[in-house]
Design a protein around this motif. Structure first.
Motif, PDB file in Angstrom:
ATOM      1  N   GLY A  44     -11.953  16.998 -25.339  1.00 39.71           N
ATOM      2  CA  GLY A  44     -12.252  18.220 -24.690  1.00 39.71           C
ATOM      3  C   GLY A  44     -11.718  18.678 -23.607  1.00 39.71           C
ATOM      4  N   ARG A  45     -10.298  18.107 -23.268  1.00 40.28           N
ATOM      5  CA  ARG A  45      -9.632  18.235 -22.302  1.00 40.28           C
ATOM      6  C   ARG A  45     -10.108  17.843 -21.106  1.00 40.28           C
ATOM      7  NH1 ARG A  45      -7.203  24.366 -23.177  1.00 40.28           N
ATOM      8  NH2 ARG A  45      -5.998  23.914 -25.148  1.00 40.28           N
ATOM      9  N   GLN A  46     -10.989  16.943 -20.901  1.00 40.33           N
ATOM     10  CA  GLN A  46     -11.585  16.318 -19.722  1.00 40.33           C
ATOM     11  C   GLN A  46     -10.780  15.574 -19.129  1.00 40.33           C
ATOM     12  OE1 GLN A  46     -15.102  13.962 -21.355  1.00 40.33           O
ATOM     13  NE2 GLN A  46     -16.402  15.473 -20.769  1.00 40.33           N
ATOM     14  N   ARG A  47     -10.641  15.860 -17.567  1.00 40.78           N
ATOM     15  CA  ARG A  47      -9.659  14.858 -16.734  1.00 40.78           C
ATOM     16  C   ARG A  47     -10.360  14.271 -15.622  1.00 40.78           C
ATOM     17  NH1 ARG A  47      -4.520  18.898 -15.844  1.00 40.78           N
ATOM     18  NH2 ARG A  47      -3.826  16.900 -14.649  1.00 40.78           N
TER      19      ARG A  47
ATOM     20  N   GLY B 209       0.888  -1.094  -0.110  1.00 36.59           N
ATOM     21  CA  GLY B 209      -0.081  -0.047   0.049  1.00 36.59           C
ATOM     22  C   GLY B 209       0.852   1.289   0.025  1.00 36.59           C
ATOM     23  N   HIS B 210       0.766   2.096   0.791  1.00 37.66           N
ATOM     24  CA  HIS B 210       1.357   3.275   1.418  1.00 37.66           C
ATOM     25  C   HIS B 210       1.277   4.458   0.288  1.00 37.66           C
ATOM     26  CE1 HIS B 210       4.715   5.546   3.100  1.00 37.66           C
ATOM     27  NE2 HIS B 210       5.358   5.812   2.039  1.00 37.66           N
ATOM     28  N   VAL B 211       1.220   4.273  -0.867  1.00 40.35           N
ATOM     29  CA  VAL B 211       1.211   5.091  -1.957  1.00 40.35           C
ATOM     30  C   VAL B 211      -0.085   6.040  -2.334  1.00 40.35           C
ATOM     31  CG1 VAL B 211       1.779   5.644  -4.404  1.00 40.35           C
ATOM     32  CG2 VAL B 211       3.311   4.189  -3.343  1.00 40.35           C
ATOM     33  N   HIS B 212      -1.523   5.258  -1.838  1.00 44.37           N
ATOM     34  CA  HIS B 212      -2.585   5.563  -2.209  1.00 44.37           C
ATOM     35  C   HIS B 212      -2.633   5.996  -4.051  1.00 44.37           C
ATOM     36  CE1 HIS B 212      -3.089   7.418   1.944  1.00 44.37           C
ATOM     37  NE2 HIS B 212      -2.471   6.327   2.052  1.00 44.37           N
ATOM     38  N   PRO B 213      -2.333   5.036  -4.570  1.00 49.66           N
ATOM     39  CA  PRO B 213      -2.366   5.173  -6.017  1.00 49.66           C
ATOM     40  C   PRO B 213      -3.746   5.903  -6.856  1.00 49.66           C
ATOM     41  CG  PRO B 213      -2.378   2.804  -5.835  1.00 49.66           C
ATOM     42  CD  PRO B 213      -2.460   3.480  -4.387  1.00 49.66           C
ATOM     43  N   SER B 214      -3.108   6.380  -7.873  1.00 48.77           N
ATOM     44  CA  SER B 214      -4.283   6.920  -8.625  1.00 48.77           C
ATOM     45  C   SER B 214      -3.666   7.009 -10.064  1.00 48.77           C
ATOM     46  CB  SER B 214      -4.948   8.140  -8.106  1.00 48.77           C
ATOM     47  OG  SER B 214      -4.061   9.280  -8.206  1.00 48.77           O
ATOM     48  N   VAL B 215      -4.533   7.525 -10.960  1.00 49.62           N
ATOM     49  CA  VAL B 215      -4.181   7.623 -12.401  1.00 49.62           C
ATOM     50  C   VAL B 215      -5.068   8.910 -12.748  1.00 49.62           C
ATOM     51  CG1 VAL B 215      -2.648   5.708 -13.150  1.00 49.62           C
ATOM     52  CG2 VAL B 215      -5.378   5.700 -13.524  1.00 49.62           C
ATOM     53  N   THR B 216      -4.413   9.673 -13.582  1.00 51.39           N
ATOM     54  CA  THR B 216      -5.422  10.681 -14.306  1.00 51.39           C
ATOM     55  C   THR B 216      -5.735  10.213 -15.567  1.00 51.39           C
ATOM     56  OG1 THR B 216      -4.549  12.453 -12.701  1.00 51.39           O
ATOM     57  CG2 THR B 216      -5.551  13.176 -14.830  1.00 51.39           C
ATOM     58  N   LEU B 217      -6.896  10.105 -16.137  1.00 50.85           N
ATOM     59  CA  LEU B 217      -7.518   9.751 -17.312  1.00 50.85           C
ATOM     60  C   LEU B 217      -7.781  11.098 -17.967  1.00 50.85           C
ATOM     61  CD1 LEU B 217      -9.523   6.682 -16.614  1.00 50.85           C
ATOM     62  CD2 LEU B 217      -7.038   6.693 -17.097  1.00 50.85           C
ATOM     63  N   ARG B 218      -7.475  11.116 -19.138  1.00 57.10           N
ATOM     64  CA  ARG B 218      -7.783  12.219 -20.027  1.00 57.10           C
ATOM     65  C   ARG B 218      -8.725  11.957 -21.245  1.00 57.10           C
ATOM     66  NH1 ARG B 218      -2.724  12.754 -17.834  1.00 57.10           N
ATOM     67  NH2 ARG B 218      -2.490  14.851 -16.859  1.00 57.10           N
ATOM     68  N   GLY B 219      -9.559  12.772 -21.457  1.00 56.66           N
ATOM     69  CA  GLY B 219     -10.583  12.344 -22.729  1.00 56.66           C
ATOM     70  C   GLY B 219     -10.726  13.622 -23.258  1.00 56.66           C
TER      71      GLY B 219
END
Length: 225
Positions: free
Chosen positions: A175-178, A163-173
């Motif tokens: 119209g500059r959606q994030r 664990g430790h990191v609390h991982p996430s990713v940012t997805l981009r779509g």
């Protein structure tokens, strides 16, 4: 004995080191071969710790986390839970209401085996109270073909789940959606689970070719595009 997990519509079953592992949208994983729930970074009592320092944050996070644990135990038929570090957030997290809620939950599951692989917050907050009957160990804890740890560091002759990191990713779509989403980040030697606890925050992880990333999108786990 409760029945073993039937993979639900939102769950994602993968093969990891030749063993079935089920990734759950409740920010946990289930290991059917051991009937074990794997839960990283619950940070029980984090909101209480902030309030003790004079920061006005809402309550109810411990009740919410325990409610999710209750539902997971019920639907998986788990016989054990392994906490991959950071059970409490801080010493101030051991507020009476937090401890009472944990004790009541434990009383409802007296036969459930609980293990804590200590994390960095556990060193400061201390081990959980003895009445919770949680076996506390330093990692990595061998559980072939895996080893359980808090810090996502490789170990010899096993695949580390941490664990430790609390991982996430940012997805981009278009119209500059994030959209930033918590994720399971599985590298060649180490896999990182999303933080289980509410009010924990996330951090985007670096993804390299060959990594497998599965995002928690609402009530389902799906491969990152």
């Amino acid at each position: 004995m409760q029945p073993a997990l039937d993979v639900g519509a939102g769950d994602l079953e993968i093969d990891l080191c030749g063993e079935r592992l089920v990734l759950l949208p409740e920010h946990a994983a289930y290991r059917p071969a051991h009937r074990a729930l794997l839960v990283a970074d619950p940070h029980f009592g984090k909101a209480a710790a902030f309030r003790a320092l004079g920061v006005p944050v809402p309550g109810g996070t411990t009740a919410g986390n325990l409610g999710r644990l209750t539902r997971l135990v019920a639907r998986t038929g788990a016989e054990s839970i392994v906490f991959l570090g950071d059970f409490f957030h801080a010493k101030q997290s051991r507020a009476p209401r937090t401890l009472e809620a944990l004790a009541e939950w434990r009383e409802a599951y007296p036969e459930l085996r609980l293990t804590l692989v200590r994390g960095n917050h556990d060193r400061h907050a201390g081990d959980p109270p003895a009445e919770l009957r949680i076996t506390c160990v330093d990692g990595p804890l061998p559980a072939a073909p895996y080893a359980y740890a808090h810090h996502p560091e490789p170990a010899a002759a096993c695949y580390v789940l941490a664990g430790h990191v609390h991982p996430s990713v940012t997805l981009r779509g278009a119209g500059r959606q994030r959209e930033r989403l918590p994720c399971f980040h599985l590298g060649p030697h180490v896999g990182i689970l999303p933080a289980f606890g509410d009010f924990t925050g996330t951090a985007d992880v670096s993804v390299i070719p060959g990594d497998r990333v599965y995002v928690v999108a609402g009530e389902q786990v799906v491969p990152a595009v």
